[in-house]
Write an enzyme that holds these catalytic residues in place. Structure first.
Site, PDB file in Angstrom:
ATOM      1  N   SER A 186       0.761   5.875   5.271  1.00 33.49           N
ATOM      2  CA  SER A 186       0.227   7.219   5.485  1.00 33.49           C
ATOM      3  C   SER A 186       0.973   7.915   6.624  1.00 33.49           C
ATOM      4  O   SER A 186       2.173   8.134   6.534  1.00 33.49           O
ATOM      5  CB  SER A 186      -1.285   7.130   5.728  1.00 33.49           C
ATOM      6  OG  SER A 186      -1.892   8.396   5.647  1.00 33.49           O
TER       7      SER A 186
ATOM      8  N   ASP B 113      -4.638   9.261  -5.167  1.00 34.96           N
ATOM      9  CA  ASP B 113      -4.789   9.373  -3.717  1.00 34.96           C
ATOM     10  C   ASP B 113      -5.393  10.739  -3.378  1.00 34.96           C
ATOM     11  O   ASP B 113      -4.771  11.776  -3.627  1.00 34.96           O
ATOM     12  CB  ASP B 113      -3.413   9.217  -3.048  1.00 34.96           C
ATOM     13  CG  ASP B 113      -3.499   9.103  -1.535  1.00 34.96           C
ATOM     14  OD1 ASP B 113      -4.410   9.706  -0.935  1.00 34.96           O
ATOM     15  OD2 ASP B 113      -2.632   8.428  -0.953  1.00 34.96           O
TER      16      ASP B 113
ATOM     17  N   HIS C  39      -6.053   5.924  -1.631  1.00 37.09           N
ATOM     18  CA  HIS C  39      -5.264   5.869  -0.395  1.00 37.09           C
ATOM     19  C   HIS C  39      -5.435   4.477   0.214  1.00 37.09           C
ATOM     20  O   HIS C  39      -6.203   4.297   1.162  1.00 37.09           O
ATOM     21  CB  HIS C  39      -5.742   6.975   0.557  1.00 37.09           C
ATOM     22  CG  HIS C  39      -4.776   7.315   1.652  1.00 37.09           C
ATOM     23  ND1 HIS C  39      -3.502   7.770   1.412  1.00 37.09           N
ATOM     24  CD2 HIS C  39      -4.905   7.263   3.003  1.00 37.09           C
ATOM     25  CE1 HIS C  39      -2.898   8.001   2.561  1.00 37.09           C
ATOM     26  NE2 HIS C  39      -3.723   7.694   3.534  1.00 37.09           N
TER      27      HIS C  39
END
Length: 225
Positions: A119, A173, A204
């Site tokens: 991320s 996601d 995610h």
């Protein structure tokens, strides 16, 4: 300007490691987030690896109403392209470069160091690795994107033009839409980078198939000495 080295969790797969992986966590997490993943990786045939899991500094995060949390840079809004915290990105880039330099000083050469991230940590891996002036072993980029993408072509360093890039993303996601990751993939391919792309039926997060693929990739980019 020099700053103190970031606090890190360090795990070694065997004594006297000759390779290193610096693994950057996502927004609001810390270095503990991915340390358990090491046990799940099949590193058969790899050299001893030092896994370094730094803790990002704490800062108020605009998109989270200014709540103070660990973050590599501020998130100014849900649009991750038009409004970016360029100063924050560049400050964390310097801190990560210091972590790489620390491993080099300990005897592990740059070409045996993988930069990894999830991320926000993925964004920092690309921000730092593609600009780094020594060749790295690889860039492991999970559920993220290329930050400051309009500046990459001018700022990238030729040392990592041929460095393997593992890019993976969840198809559903909700935090960073897969379209954003696909744009990053296409940009990297257009600039001539060697991208290994994976997409998974997940949100995610990580999934078992992804962990298997990461292990296989580590075995490829960090072969035995």
């Amino acid at each position: 300007m020099t700053t103190s080295l970031l606090d890190c969790i360090v795990l070694e797969s065997s004594p006297n490691p000759t390779a290193a992986v610096i693994w950057l966590h996502g927004l609001g997490a810390d270095g503990n987030d991915f340390a358990p993943v090491v046990r799940e990786l099949d590193l058969t045939g790899c050299p001893g690896i030092r896994f370094v899991f730094p803790h990002a500094p704490t800062m108020p995060v605009t998109v989270n109403n200014g709540y103070v949390m660990r973050s590599w840079y501020d998130i100014l809004g849900t649009d991750l392209v038009r409004r970016e915290d360029e100063a924050g990105l560049r400050k964390s880039q310097l801190a990560i470069e210091q972590l790489i330099a620390h491993q080099i000083a300990s005897g592990i050469p740059a070409h045996r160091i993988v930069l990894a991230g999830f991320s926000q940590g993925c964004a920092m891996t690309l921000q730092t690795g593609l600009r780094y002036p020594q060749q790295l072993a690889g860039l492991l980029c999970l559920s993220g994107y290329v930050p400051l993408n309009a500046k990459l072509a001018d700022e990238r360093h030729p040392a990592n033009q041929h460095t393997p890039i593992f890019l993976a993303h969840g198809e559903s996601d909700p935090v960073i839409p897969i379209a954003r990751a696909e744009q990053s993939r296409d940009l990297l391919l257009a600039l001539g980078y060697a991208v290994e792309w994976h997409n998974y039926a997940m949100q995610h997060s990580l999934c078992p198939q992804e962990i298997d693929a990461i292990g296989a990739w580590f075995r490829k980019v960090l072969p035995a000495d």
